[in-house]
Write a protein that holds these residues in place. Structure first.
Motif, PDB file in Angstrom:
ATOM      1  N   ASN A   1       0.829  -1.205   0.000  1.00 16.28           N
ATOM      2  CA  ASN A   1       0.000   0.000   0.000  1.00 16.28           C
ATOM      3  C   ASN A   1       0.866   1.257   0.000  1.00 16.28           C
ATOM      4  O   ASN A   1       0.603   2.209  -0.734  1.00 16.28           O
ATOM      5  CB  ASN A   1      -0.946   0.022   1.204  1.00 16.28           C
ATOM      6  CG  ASN A   1      -2.059  -0.997   1.089  1.00 16.28           C
ATOM      7  OD1 ASN A   1      -2.375  -1.473   0.008  1.00 16.28           O
ATOM      8  ND2 ASN A   1      -2.646  -1.352   2.212  1.00 16.28           N
TER       9      ASN A   1
ATOM     10  N   THR B   1      -0.867  14.184   2.724  1.00 17.63           N
ATOM     11  CA  THR B   1      -1.190  13.746   4.093  1.00 17.63           C
ATOM     12  C   THR B   1      -1.328  12.236   4.151  1.00 17.63           C
ATOM     13  O   THR B   1      -0.810  11.596   5.071  1.00 17.63           O
ATOM     14  CB  THR B   1      -2.493  14.418   4.570  1.00 17.63           C
ATOM     15  OG1 THR B   1      -2.328  15.839   4.525  1.00 17.63           O
ATOM     16  CG2 THR B   1      -2.849  13.995   5.983  1.00 17.63           C
ATOM     17  N   GLN B   2      -2.009  11.659   3.155  1.00 18.83           N
ATOM     18  CA  GLN B   2      -2.180  10.202   3.095  1.00 18.83           C
ATOM     19  C   GLN B   2      -0.828   9.503   2.993  1.00 18.83           C
ATOM     20  O   GLN B   2      -0.568   8.503   3.668  1.00 18.83           O
ATOM     21  CB  GLN B   2      -3.069   9.822   1.909  1.00 18.83           C
ATOM     22  CG  GLN B   2      -3.292   8.343   1.747  1.00 18.83           C
ATOM     23  CD  GLN B   2      -4.095   7.734   2.886  1.00 18.83           C
ATOM     24  OE1 GLN B   2      -4.844   8.416   3.572  1.00 18.83           O
ATOM     25  NE2 GLN B   2      -3.920   6.441   3.096  1.00 18.83           N
ATOM     26  N   ALA B   3       0.062  10.031   2.168  1.00 22.15           N
ATOM     27  CA  ALA B   3       1.392   9.445   2.007  1.00 22.15           C
ATOM     28  C   ALA B   3       2.176   9.519   3.318  1.00 22.15           C
ATOM     29  O   ALA B   3       2.864   8.566   3.694  1.00 22.15           O
ATOM     30  CB  ALA B   3       2.149  10.157   0.896  1.00 22.15           C
ATOM     31  N   GLN B   4       2.080  10.636   4.009  1.00 23.88           N
ATOM     32  CA  GLN B   4       2.777  10.786   5.289  1.00 23.88           C
ATOM     33  C   GLN B   4       2.249   9.793   6.319  1.00 23.88           C
ATOM     34  O   GLN B   4       3.024   9.200   7.071  1.00 23.88           O
ATOM     35  CB  GLN B   4       2.648  12.218   5.806  1.00 23.88           C
ATOM     36  CG  GLN B   4       3.454  13.207   5.003  1.00 23.88           C
ATOM     37  CD  GLN B   4       3.167  14.656   5.373  1.00 23.88           C
ATOM     38  OE1 GLN B   4       2.112  14.985   5.903  1.00 23.88           O
ATOM     39  NE2 GLN B   4       4.125  15.527   5.075  1.00 23.88           N
ATOM     40  N   LYS B   5       0.926   9.607   6.346  1.00 23.96           N
ATOM     41  CA  LYS B   5       0.332   8.641   7.280  1.00 23.96           C
ATOM     42  C   LYS B   5       0.806   7.221   6.956  1.00 23.96           C
ATOM     43  O   LYS B   5       1.125   6.453   7.865  1.00 23.96           O
ATOM     44  CB  LYS B   5      -1.191   8.706   7.230  1.00 23.96           C
ATOM     45  CG  LYS B   5      -1.779   9.923   7.909  1.00 23.96           C
ATOM     46  CD  LYS B   5      -3.294   9.929   7.809  1.00 23.96           C
ATOM     47  CE  LYS B   5      -3.863  11.178   8.447  1.00 23.96           C
ATOM     48  NZ  LYS B   5      -5.334  11.256   8.310  1.00 23.96           N
ATOM     49  N   GLN B   6       0.816   6.892   5.665  1.00 21.11           N
ATOM     50  CA  GLN B   6       1.294   5.562   5.243  1.00 21.11           C
ATOM     51  C   GLN B   6       2.747   5.365   5.665  1.00 21.11           C
ATOM     52  O   GLN B   6       3.124   4.303   6.154  1.00 21.11           O
ATOM     53  CB  GLN B   6       1.180   5.411   3.723  1.00 21.11           C
ATOM     54  CG  GLN B   6      -0.226   5.266   3.219  1.00 21.11           C
ATOM     55  CD  GLN B   6      -0.718   3.838   3.331  1.00 21.11           C
ATOM     56  OE1 GLN B   6       0.053   2.903   3.438  1.00 21.11           O
ATOM     57  NE2 GLN B   6      -2.024   3.675   3.320  1.00 21.11           N
TER      58      GLN B   6
ATOM     59  N   GLU C   1      -3.078  18.286  -1.190  1.00 20.88           N
ATOM     60  CA  GLU C   1      -2.747  18.262   0.247  1.00 20.88           C
ATOM     61  C   GLU C   1      -3.206  16.948   0.873  1.00 20.88           C
ATOM     62  O   GLU C   1      -2.528  16.367   1.709  1.00 20.88           O
ATOM     63  CB  GLU C   1      -3.422  19.452   0.937  1.00 20.88           C
ATOM     64  CG  GLU C   1      -2.892  19.741   2.319  1.00 20.88           C
ATOM     65  CD  GLU C   1      -1.442  20.215   2.309  1.00 20.88           C
ATOM     66  OE1 GLU C   1      -0.701  19.819   3.235  1.00 20.88           O
ATOM     67  OE2 GLU C   1      -1.055  20.963   1.401  1.00 20.88           O
ATOM     68  N   ASP C   2      -4.365  16.468   0.428  1.00 18.49           N
ATOM     69  CA  ASP C   2      -4.922  15.199   0.913  1.00 18.49           C
ATOM     70  C   ASP C   2      -3.998  14.029   0.575  1.00 18.49           C
ATOM     71  O   ASP C   2      -3.760  13.150   1.412  1.00 18.49           O
ATOM     72  CB  ASP C   2      -6.288  14.974   0.261  1.00 18.49           C
ATOM     73  CG  ASP C   2      -7.347  14.547   1.250  1.00 18.49           C
ATOM     74  OD1 ASP C   2      -7.152  14.753   2.456  1.00 18.49           O
ATOM     75  OD2 ASP C   2      -8.367  13.987   0.785  1.00 18.49           O
ATOM     76  N   GLU C   3      -3.493  14.009  -0.647  1.00 21.35           N
ATOM     77  CA  GLU C   3      -2.600  12.929  -1.081  1.00 21.35           C
ATOM     78  C   GLU C   3      -1.286  12.961  -0.311  1.00 21.35           C
ATOM     79  O   GLU C   3      -0.760  11.914   0.064  1.00 21.35           O
ATOM     80  CB  GLU C   3      -2.337  13.038  -2.582  1.00 21.35           C
ATOM     81  CG  GLU C   3      -3.550  12.713  -3.428  1.00 21.35           C
ATOM     82  CD  GLU C   3      -3.365  13.065  -4.878  1.00 21.35           C
ATOM     83  OE1 GLU C   3      -3.821  12.273  -5.728  1.00 21.35           O
ATOM     84  OE2 GLU C   3      -2.769  14.127  -5.186  1.00 21.35           O
TER      85      GLU C   3
ATOM     86  N   VAL D   1       1.098   4.141  -3.024  1.00 18.27           N
ATOM     87  CA  VAL D   1       0.894   5.582  -2.793  1.00 18.27           C
ATOM     88  C   VAL D   1       2.099   6.350  -3.314  1.00 18.27           C
ATOM     89  O   VAL D   1       1.951   7.374  -4.003  1.00 18.27           O
ATOM     90  CB  VAL D   1       0.636   5.875  -1.296  1.00 18.27           C
ATOM     91  CG1 VAL D   1       0.707   7.359  -1.000  1.00 18.27           C
ATOM     92  CG2 VAL D   1      -0.709   5.310  -0.863  1.00 18.27           C
TER      93      VAL D   1
END
Length: 120
Positions: A43, A67-72, A63-65, A47
């Motif tokens: 996953n 943030t998602q990458a940072q969370k992953q 910004e959403d993408e 990303v």
């Protein structure tokens, strides 16, 4: 005179036998055997790939993408084996970069070093 391709294959075998590669191979096998770790890493890499493809197409990630990458990334960093695997991947990348510098020295001697790489 030695055949350049024979030397390249010898270097490949030496790299394959190196501690760095063996550590990388062992950690990769551990991740592959752990279904949760494998899914997490897959996953994360998907990303990463999507973001890279956008950037190559000249698109800015939202910004959403980001943030998602940072969370992953934070999630995979918390997994001990994945974190170690990523460290070993970085070490191998450094080795490959160093080898590339050594291999291309004759060309740099012949053509010079591009100005944007001087002093590195």
């Amino acid at each position: 005179m030695a055949n350049i391709y024979d030397k390249a294959h010898e270097l490949s075998r030496t790299l394959r036998d190196s501690d760095e590669f063996q550590n990388l191979r062992n950690l990769h096998a551990q991740v592959e055997e752990d279904e949760v770790a494998k899914r997490m890493l897959d996953n994360f890499r998907n990303v990463q790939l999507e973001l890279q493809q956008k950037q190559m197409q000249g698109q800015q990630p939202s910004e959403d993408e980001i943030t998602q990458a940072q969370k992953q990334f934070e999630m995979v960093q918390q997994h001990e084996v994945i974190s170690k695997l990523m460290e070993e991947e970085q070490k191998m990348s450094t080795v490959i970069g160093d080898l590339n510098k050594i291999i291309t020295e004759p060309l740099e001697d012949l053509y010079g070093v591009p100005e944007d790489q001087q002093g590195q």
